[in-house]
Design a protein around this motif. Structure first.
Motif, mmCIF file in Angstrom:
data_model
loop_
_atom_site.group_PDB
_atom_site.id
_atom_site.type_symbol
_atom_site.label_atom_id
_atom_site.label_comp_id
_atom_site.label_asym_id
_atom_site.label_seq_id
_atom_site.Cartn_x
_atom_site.Cartn_y
_atom_site.Cartn_z
ATOM 1 N N ALA A 109 -95.041 33.407 79.595
ATOM 2 C CA ALA A 109 -95.011 33.646 78.151
ATOM 3 C C ALA A 109 -95.473 35.066 77.828
ATOM 4 C CB ALA A 109 -95.891 32.624 77.437
ATOM 5 N N HIS A 110 -96.497 35.527 78.540
ATOM 6 C CA HIS A 110 -97.011 36.887 78.308
ATOM 7 C C HIS A 110 -95.948 37.936 78.602
ATOM 8 C CE1 HIS A 110 -99.612 40.418 78.454
ATOM 9 N NE2 HIS A 110 -99.103 40.680 79.645
ATOM 10 N N TYR A 111 -95.223 37.781 79.705
ATOM 11 C CA TYR A 111 -94.208 38.775 80.072
ATOM 12 C C TYR A 111 -93.052 38.767 79.073
ATOM 13 C CZ TYR A 111 -96.545 39.441 84.566
ATOM 14 O OH TYR A 111 -97.452 39.741 85.540
ATOM 15 N N TYR A 112 -92.657 37.581 78.615
ATOM 16 C CA TYR A 112 -91.599 37.532 77.600
ATOM 17 C C TYR A 112 -92.063 38.208 76.305
ATOM 18 C CZ TYR A 112 -88.465 34.440 80.210
ATOM 19 O OH TYR A 112 -87.594 33.914 81.138
ATOM 20 N N GLN A 113 -93.305 37.964 75.912
ATOM 21 C CA GLN A 113 -93.832 38.602 74.705
ATOM 22 C C GLN A 113 -93.875 40.118 74.864
ATOM 23 O OE1 GLN A 113 -97.579 36.518 74.487
ATOM 24 N NE2 GLN A 113 -96.866 35.160 72.861
ATOM 25 N N GLU A 114 -94.307 40.578 76.027
ATOM 26 C CA GLU A 114 -94.373 42.021 76.268
ATOM 27 C C GLU A 114 -92.982 42.639 76.226
ATOM 28 O OE1 GLU A 114 -96.156 45.184 79.581
ATOM 29 O OE2 GLU A 114 -96.433 43.017 79.846
ATOM 30 N N PHE A 115 -92.015 41.941 76.814
ATOM 31 C CA PHE A 115 -90.644 42.448 76.768
ATOM 32 C C PHE A 115 -90.165 42.574 75.327
ATOM 33 C CE2 PHE A 115 -86.140 41.532 76.295
ATOM 34 C CZ PHE A 115 -85.570 42.518 77.092
ATOM 35 N N LEU A 116 -90.436 41.559 74.511
ATOM 36 C CA LEU A 116 -89.980 41.579 73.123
ATOM 37 C C LEU A 116 -90.664 42.680 72.324
ATOM 38 C CD1 LEU A 116 -89.935 37.722 72.582
ATOM 39 C CD2 LEU A 116 -87.940 39.225 72.550
ATOM 40 N N GLN A 117 -91.934 42.942 72.612
ATOM 41 C CA GLN A 117 -92.648 44.001 71.907
ATOM 42 C C GLN A 117 -92.126 45.381 72.280
ATOM 43 O OE1 GLN A 117 -96.721 43.245 72.954
ATOM 44 N NE2 GLN A 117 -96.908 41.456 71.600
ATOM 45 N N LYS A 118 -91.806 45.561 73.553
ATOM 46 C CA LYS A 118 -91.374 46.874 74.030
ATOM 47 C C LYS A 118 -89.878 47.113 73.853
ATOM 48 C CE LYS A 118 -95.038 47.423 77.484
ATOM 49 N NZ LYS A 118 -95.348 47.622 78.927
ATOM 50 N N ASN A 119 -89.120 46.040 73.670
ATOM 51 C CA ASN A 119 -87.662 46.176 73.588
ATOM 52 C C ASN A 119 -87.123 45.386 72.395
ATOM 53 O OD1 ASN A 119 -87.166 47.424 76.506
ATOM 54 N ND2 ASN A 119 -88.543 45.680 76.748
ATOM 55 N N PRO A 120 -87.524 45.745 71.187
ATOM 56 C CA PRO A 120 -87.126 44.937 70.023
ATOM 57 C C PRO A 120 -85.624 44.909 69.772
ATOM 58 C CG PRO A 120 -88.105 47.012 69.334
ATOM 59 C CD PRO A 120 -88.330 46.917 70.809
ATOM 60 N N ASP A 121 -84.916 45.944 70.212
ATOM 61 C CA ASP A 121 -83.476 46.016 69.944
ATOM 62 C C ASP A 121 -82.632 45.694 71.172
ATOM 63 O OD1 ASP A 121 -83.992 46.848 67.306
ATOM 64 O OD2 ASP A 121 -84.248 48.921 67.973
ATOM 65 N N ASP A 122 -83.261 45.253 72.227
ATOM 66 C CA ASP A 122 -82.518 44.936 73.447
ATOM 67 C C ASP A 122 -81.665 43.687 73.220
ATOM 68 O OD1 ASP A 122 -82.012 43.725 76.190
ATOM 69 O OD2 ASP A 122 -83.061 45.555 76.768
ATOM 70 N N PRO A 123 -80.396 43.706 73.639
ATOM 71 C CA PRO A 123 -79.541 42.520 73.432
ATOM 72 C C PRO A 123 -80.033 41.284 74.170
ATOM 73 C CG PRO A 123 -78.459 44.154 74.837
ATOM 74 C CD PRO A 123 -79.658 44.825 74.260
ATOM 75 N N ARG A 124 -80.924 41.466 75.143
ATOM 76 C CA ARG A 124 -81.467 40.319 75.867
ATOM 77 C C ARG A 124 -82.626 39.655 75.126
ATOM 78 N NH1 ARG A 124 -82.632 43.477 81.328
ATOM 79 N NH2 ARG A 124 -83.294 44.957 79.711
ATOM 80 N N SER A 125 -82.965 40.168 73.955
ATOM 81 C CA SER A 125 -84.083 39.604 73.198
ATOM 82 C C SER A 125 -83.809 38.163 72.770
ATOM 83 C CB SER A 125 -84.371 40.468 71.969
ATOM 84 O OG SER A 125 -84.844 41.749 72.351
#
Length: 335
Positions: A109-125
């Motif tokens: 969960a932490h890694y997914y949250q970090e990804f979303l915070q650092k990549n808000p516009d990434d299509p994989r969000s």
């Protein structure tokens, strides 16, 4: 360069018999040991002497037309390569997946949250939000966080491939939080957003069960009927018939409707235990209507050796109830 020199150069470049060819076409380029030593040497690259990086073979061919490379340029390039090899982080989504597979759900969960915070516009969000919601719902049992993740997914990516399941999972989150009517509304909205869904009857059965748990029996029965209408007899309709029978026999005391529902199950089911229970319920329904002969006849249909003693006991009870009912004085309500 003479003709023989040209031949030697061609042999070397094509893995011939020159010093770097050694008769093999898959001979390693003279630069590959250098790159390998940078990324895989057990000794930190920055502690190795410069001669380790620049000791080229004595007969390594260099075109006379190529400008000489400065030592400082090579050092800078090698340093950049060293940083790329030793410092490149693993992708956060891969780290999240690895953590989930190992059962470390908080880390995932932490890694997914970090990804979303650092990549808000990434299509994989969209996928990251869906997986994060699943971890909260199914693994960590943090239902409010699950609902928030699915809601953010549906708000930001309403047309994503995860929208259908995200709506279902958000409804499940509401159920787990005790917000039953919000869950029902979410399921109903699912029919609007996806009118051609193949899960319509299964979801309708879920809605009916939610009304049943809220003791809203009238609405529950109406929803169970929707599962049955226009459908072939299957496990979903069997469950709906049994629920309708239970509501009318145990709650609403509408024994005729209960008998009709249980009779359908007894006729259509292929499950011996389900049929047996349906027949018992039919017999009890007839007894509630003082139709003791009908109740006894239903019990006599049961050909089950293991239940014979119980069946004979029930038949005897119905016979006694019939006798008492017959002997009871009849009240003339006209006077």
């Amino acid at each position: 360069m003479g003709e023989n020199d040209a031949g030697t150069w061609g042999e070397r470049m094509n893995g011939g018999v020159g010093e770097w060819g050694n008769g093999r076409r898959d001979a390693m380029s003279p630069t590959l040991p250098l790159l390998h030593s940078l990324c895989h040497s057990p000794t930190p690259s920055f502690f190795l002497p410069l001669s380790h990086f620049f000791s080229l073979p004595p007969r390594f061919p260099v075109s006379p037309l190529s400008p000489p490379l400065s030592r400082s340029f090579l050092v800078a390039a090698l340093c950049l390569l060293l940083i790329a090899c030793n410092k490149a982080p693993r992708p956060l989504l891969q780290m999240a997946e690895a953590a989930w597979q190992s059962g470390d759900y908080p880390a995932a969960a932490h890694y997914y949250q970090e990804f979303l915070q650092k990549n808000p516009d990434d299509p994989r969000s969209a996928r990251a939000l869906f997986e994060l919601g699943n971890i909260y719902l199914l693994n960590l049992k943090q239902y409010a966080n699950a609902q928030q993740s699915y809601s953010e997914l549906l708000s930001r990516f309403p047309d994503s491939e995860f929208s259908y399941l995200a709506r279902q999972r958000r409804a499940e989150s509401y159920v787990e939080m005790g917000r039953t009517y919000e869950a029902i509304a979410e399921y109903e909205n699912l029919f609007i957003a996806f009118p051609e869904t193949d899960d319509r009857r299964r979801i309708r059965l879920t809605i009916a069960d939610l009304y049943h748990k809220q003791h809203n029996y009238s609405q529950a029965e109406a929803e169970y009927q929707k599962v049955i209408d226009g459908a072939h007899y299957d496990s979903l309709s069997q469950t709906a018939y049994l629920r309708i029978g239970g509501i009318n026999q145990l709650v609403r005391e509408r024994y005729d409707k209960a008998i009709a529902a249980y009779s359908k199950v007894a006729e259509m089911t292929g499950d011996h235990k389900v049929r047996l229970q349906a027949l018992y319920n039919i017999a009890d329904g007839y007894a509630k209507l003082y139709k003791f002969d009908d109740a006894i006849n239903v019990l006599k249909q049961i050909a089950d050796g293991e239940q014979r003693e119980f069946i004979e006991k029930r038949i005897k009870e119905f016979q006694e109830q019939k006798q008492k009912h017959t002997e009871a004085p009849q009240v003339d309500w006209g006077h």
